[in-house]
Design an enzyme around this catalytic site. Structure first.
Site, mmCIF file in Angstrom:
data_model
loop_
_atom_site.group_PDB
_atom_site.id
_atom_site.type_symbol
_atom_site.label_atom_id
_atom_site.label_comp_id
_atom_site.label_asym_id
_atom_site.label_seq_id
_atom_site.Cartn_x
_atom_site.Cartn_y
_atom_site.Cartn_z
ATOM 1 N N ARG A 62 3.590 1.691 -9.471
ATOM 2 C CA ARG A 62 2.364 1.623 -10.279
ATOM 3 C C ARG A 62 2.394 2.619 -11.446
ATOM 4 O O ARG A 62 1.386 3.218 -11.800
ATOM 5 C CB ARG A 62 1.122 1.866 -9.404
ATOM 6 C CG ARG A 62 0.948 0.841 -8.288
ATOM 7 C CD ARG A 62 0.733 -0.567 -8.837
ATOM 8 N NE ARG A 62 0.654 -1.545 -7.753
ATOM 9 C CZ ARG A 62 1.691 -2.246 -7.321
ATOM 10 N NH1 ARG A 62 2.885 -2.111 -7.881
ATOM 11 N NH2 ARG A 62 1.553 -3.122 -6.334
ATOM 12 N N SER A 110 -7.131 -3.400 -5.498
ATOM 13 C CA SER A 110 -6.957 -2.139 -4.762
ATOM 14 C C SER A 110 -7.413 -0.964 -5.613
ATOM 15 O O SER A 110 -6.980 -0.807 -6.756
ATOM 16 C CB SER A 110 -5.486 -1.949 -4.384
ATOM 17 O OG SER A 110 -5.053 -2.991 -3.536
ATOM 18 N N GLU A 170 -6.007 3.941 -8.616
ATOM 19 C CA GLU A 170 -5.121 3.002 -9.318
ATOM 20 C C GLU A 170 -5.814 2.405 -10.541
ATOM 21 O O GLU A 170 -5.167 2.041 -11.515
ATOM 22 C CB GLU A 170 -4.701 1.904 -8.346
ATOM 23 C CG GLU A 170 -3.721 0.905 -8.911
ATOM 24 C CD GLU A 170 -3.182 -0.051 -7.856
ATOM 25 O OE1 GLU A 170 -3.114 -1.250 -8.132
ATOM 26 O OE2 GLU A 170 -2.849 0.424 -6.751
#
Length: 283
Positions: A158, A209, A279
């Site tokens: 990520r 998420s 995130e």
């Protein structure tokens, strides 16, 4: 370039947070993008809006949006040439139509091409870096258009060269795929979608998420351990279906979502001394 004043941003973010901006620009070419950055030094860049949290209800800064624009995709043999505004589920559908495999995981992941590269998006052990060849980008340091190969981007979980260098704006990317039978490709796409829908809260607005996976732990399991499923602040709450998701169930504000995030981070740290990293991008 399409320009809209006092744009309602509610439909431009997947949490469906009510917000607006003074002026929004929708570029249709690289020339439009260069022109925008030539005139604007203080701005907000917004892609598909699927991995963001609006923290304010009104934005004075000009916004550059890639949403339904600058989204052309060209196919040459087994390579896709994709503009930054293209939605990855559209890319996956096109790849299926021409018998190319490698982006099936994006069939049900809401993200623009640009956002997917910046975040190194992926699922089920696959990431966009696995099929990426190179990226064309605008360097705001000198307003020059440049290209960079995957091997130079230092991708991580990520994370990417573009997340670490926010003055580099993704314009286009080339993905190298593999020729396969359409039936096999379609079956994988449908399987991944079914698995995702079984786990994730698809019936309320959310942005996927919330937290990156911390080393040695699963966020969902940590939420379960803290008995925080259903935890609510204002119109936002932690999904009862998957603890790693926050949903907007009743006209949530960005501050509702951010307060839940801070409470989760606090409780997880107190229990395990683990610092959760968000995130999603807070604007």
């Amino acid at each position: 370039m399409k320009i809209t004043k006092n744009l309602d941003l509610t439909s431009y973010n997947s949490y469906k947070i009510k917000a607006s901006c003074k002026v929004a620009y929708f570029p249709e070419s690289e020339e439009d993008i260069v022109s925008f950055f030539t005139l604007n030094k203080d701005f907000i860049l917004l892609g598909s809006g699927h991995n963001i949290i609006f923290s304010k209800d009104y934005y004075e800064k000009p916004m550059l949006l890639f949403n339904g624009n600058f989204n052309q995709v060209e196919v040459e043999d087994d390579v896709l040439e994709i503009e930054a505004g293209a939605m990855m589920w559209d890319v996956a559908q096109l790849a299926l139509e021409v018998g190319l495999s490698g982006v099936e995981i994006f069939y049900d992941i809401p993200s623009s091409l640009g956002g997917a590269i910046v975040m190194n998006a992926g699922a089920s052990g696959e990431e966009i870096k696995d099929v990426l060849v190179k990226v064309r980008y605008l360097d705001l340091a000198d307003l020059q258009i440049k290209e960079i190969f995957k091997e130079e981007m230092s991708f991580e979980y990520r994370n990417s060269f573009f997340q670490r260098n926010t003055d580099k704006i993704v314009l286009k990317a080339w993905l190298k795929l593999q020729k396969k039978g359409k039936t096999e490709i379609r079956e994988k796409m449908e399987l991944l979608k079914t698995q995702r829908w079984a786990k994730q809260p698809k019936d309320f607005p959310n942005a996927g998420s919330v937290f990156k996976r911390p080393s040695g732990y699963y966020v969902g399991a940590l939420i379960d351990e803290l008995h925080m499923k259903g935890f609510t602040i204002g119109g936002a709450k932690i999904s009862e279906k998957h603890g790693g998701f926050i949903i907007n169930f009743n006209n949530a504000s960005g501050s509702d979502i951010l307060e839940i995030i801070e409470e989760v981070k606090r409780r997880v740290y107190n229990l395990h001394q683990v610092k959760l990293e968000v995130e999603q991008r807070v604007i």
